[in-house]
Design a protein around this motif. Structure first.
Motif, mmCIF file in Angstrom:
data_model
loop_
_atom_site.group_PDB
_atom_site.id
_atom_site.type_symbol
_atom_site.label_atom_id
_atom_site.label_comp_id
_atom_site.label_asym_id
_atom_site.label_seq_id
_atom_site.Cartn_x
_atom_site.Cartn_y
_atom_site.Cartn_z
ATOM 1 N N ALA A 46 39.432 -4.481 45.908
ATOM 2 C CA ALA A 46 39.679 -3.126 46.084
ATOM 3 C C ALA A 46 38.437 -2.507 46.526
ATOM 4 O O ALA A 46 38.308 -1.290 47.320
ATOM 5 N N THR A 72 39.046 2.848 50.135
ATOM 6 C CA THR A 72 39.216 1.624 51.042
ATOM 7 C C THR A 72 40.964 2.127 51.160
ATOM 8 O O THR A 72 42.074 2.409 50.538
ATOM 9 N N LEU A 88 45.146 -0.910 39.304
ATOM 10 C CA LEU A 88 43.993 -0.838 40.610
ATOM 11 C C LEU A 88 43.696 0.309 39.152
ATOM 12 O O LEU A 88 41.722 0.576 39.661
ATOM 13 N N LEU A 132 46.953 2.892 49.096
ATOM 14 C CA LEU A 132 48.015 1.414 49.565
ATOM 15 C C LEU A 132 49.449 2.166 50.300
ATOM 16 O O LEU A 132 49.614 3.494 50.620
ATOM 17 N N HIS A 153 39.494 2.637 39.443
ATOM 18 C CA HIS A 153 40.224 4.055 40.764
ATOM 19 C C HIS A 153 41.610 4.689 40.839
ATOM 20 O O HIS A 153 41.750 4.641 40.401
ATOM 21 N N MET A 180 44.300 -0.314 51.929
ATOM 22 C CA MET A 180 45.323 -1.246 51.073
ATOM 23 C C MET A 180 46.526 -1.937 51.582
ATOM 24 O O MET A 180 47.467 -0.692 51.124
ATOM 25 N N VAL A 183 41.919 4.265 46.540
ATOM 26 C CA VAL A 183 42.702 2.965 46.907
ATOM 27 C C VAL A 183 43.877 3.693 47.977
ATOM 28 O O VAL A 183 44.635 3.980 46.833
ATOM 29 N N VAL A 235 44.228 6.408 43.188
ATOM 30 C CA VAL A 235 45.086 5.354 43.650
ATOM 31 C C VAL A 235 46.278 6.075 44.569
ATOM 32 O O VAL A 235 47.081 7.088 43.792
ATOM 33 N N ALA A 250 44.098 -6.697 42.409
ATOM 34 C CA ALA A 250 42.070 -5.598 41.724
ATOM 35 C C ALA A 250 41.652 -6.012 42.288
ATOM 36 O O ALA A 250 40.032 -5.433 42.507
#
Length: 327
Positions: free
Chosen positions: A319, A149, A101, A83, A106, A151, A81, A108, A316
């Motif tokens: 995600a 992802t 997360l 961010l 995940h 986000m 993920v 991050v 979360a």
């Protein structure tokens, strides 16, 4: 007739010059609902800053949160993920969410977007589109073999939509917009973003007209100022140049970004968001031709969406793409 035209052009040039010189954003009183919540956050375990090199040679900052041991489905590929923080902010502002997360299984990566935190000159970009280049440069410099992802929160959510609607959209298979800023004229917008931002409208209009004429030499001038308290100014970005303000958001035709977005897209917002009308996201996306599932978190305001335990837990859950989207 020639004299009339000359006088009209002279008056227009004077008005344009005055807008550039004196039409910037006004000072704005600190907004407690944005500044105060961070006083209770434990930042003692924020990861050390890591760096990657963008295509222009600038060293940009990011934070790595590895997946918590013993989490994640057995045999499932590790999802990363990426961010994107909100306006004026930096990667560490999403520390609480990033930890949640990682605890969910995940990997991050929280980015200091250029013009923020430890990435470049605060409040400035070299050109509109540089932020997309930077994200792509991060993906190339720090590759990940599994699904990814993107986000983004608030202005970062608007930028996430911008990326999702672009020709680089395939770099991520899932997009999550957290209380996204879409446009100042969108149905979701409140005046001055609920008291968070002061816009220098005369300067903004003048620079937009100049850019349409191919003139960008004054794009470094500030057009946005944020409602920061004095204690927060040292670590955050008090104002945005025209270039940064135009890049860290969707395109002017934000509805086209919505229509052009491909893959999995989800919106999560606090039911009590004071900066945006959260209850209008669903209809806006449907009217634009790309209905997206929207989750409204009860009891969460704008900053609470990324800081309060119940809201962070709700975020979360989304995600990764959901086979059967939750309400």
């Amino acid at each position: 007739m020639l004299v009339t035209i000359t006088l009209a052009l002279t008056a227009a040039l004077i008005a344009l010059a005055c807008a550039l010189a004196f039409g910037g954003p006004r000072d704005i009183a600190p907004l407690a609902s944005i500044n105060d919540p961070f006083s209770g956050v434990d930042f003692s375990d924020v990861p050390r800053v890591q760096r990657y090199t963008a295509r222009d040679g600038t060293s940009l900052a990011w934070l790595h949160y590895p997946r918590a041991p013993g989490t994640g489905a057995s045999g499932a590929p590790l999802r990363r993920v990426v961010l994107v923080h909100g306006s004026s902010s930096r990667a560490r502002s999403l520390h609480v969410l990033a930890r949640a997360l990682a605890a969910q299984g995940h990997a991050v990566a929280a980015l200091d977007m250029r013009g923020h935190g430890d990435s470049g000159t605060r409040g400035q970009l070299a050109y509109i589109g540089q932020l997309e280049d930077d994200v792509e440069d991060f993906l190339n410099a720090v590759p990940h073999a599994g699904p990814q992802t993107l986000m983004g929160f608030s202005a970062g959510g608007g930028f996430t939509l911008r990326f999702a609607g672009s020709n680089r959209q395939a770099r991520f298979d899932h997009y999550v917009l957290l209380s996204p800023f879409l446009h100042q004229d969108a149905p979701t917008a409140r005046p001055d973003a609920g008291g968070w931002a002061s816009v220098g409208i005369p300067r903004l209009v003048a620079l937009t007209l100049l850019n349409r004429a191919g003139i960008s030499q004054w794009n470094h001038l500030p057009v946005l100022r944020f409602a920061l308290d004095p204690a927060a100014r040292a670590g955050l970005t008090p104002s945005y140049s025209y270039t940064l303000a135009m890049n860290f958001r969707p395109h002017e035709d934000y509805a086209a970004d919505i229509r052009n977005a491909r893959g999995s897209l989800r919106i999560v917002a606090g039911q009590d968001d004071e900066l945006f009308h959260a209850d209008r996201y669903a209809a806006l996306f449907a009217d634009a031709g790309n209905p997206a599932p929207v989750t409204l978190v009860p009891g969460a305001d704008h900053m609470g969406l990324t800081l309060s335990a119940p809201a962070v837990a709700a975020v979360a859950q989304h995600a990764a793409p959901l086979e059967s989207p939750q309400p």
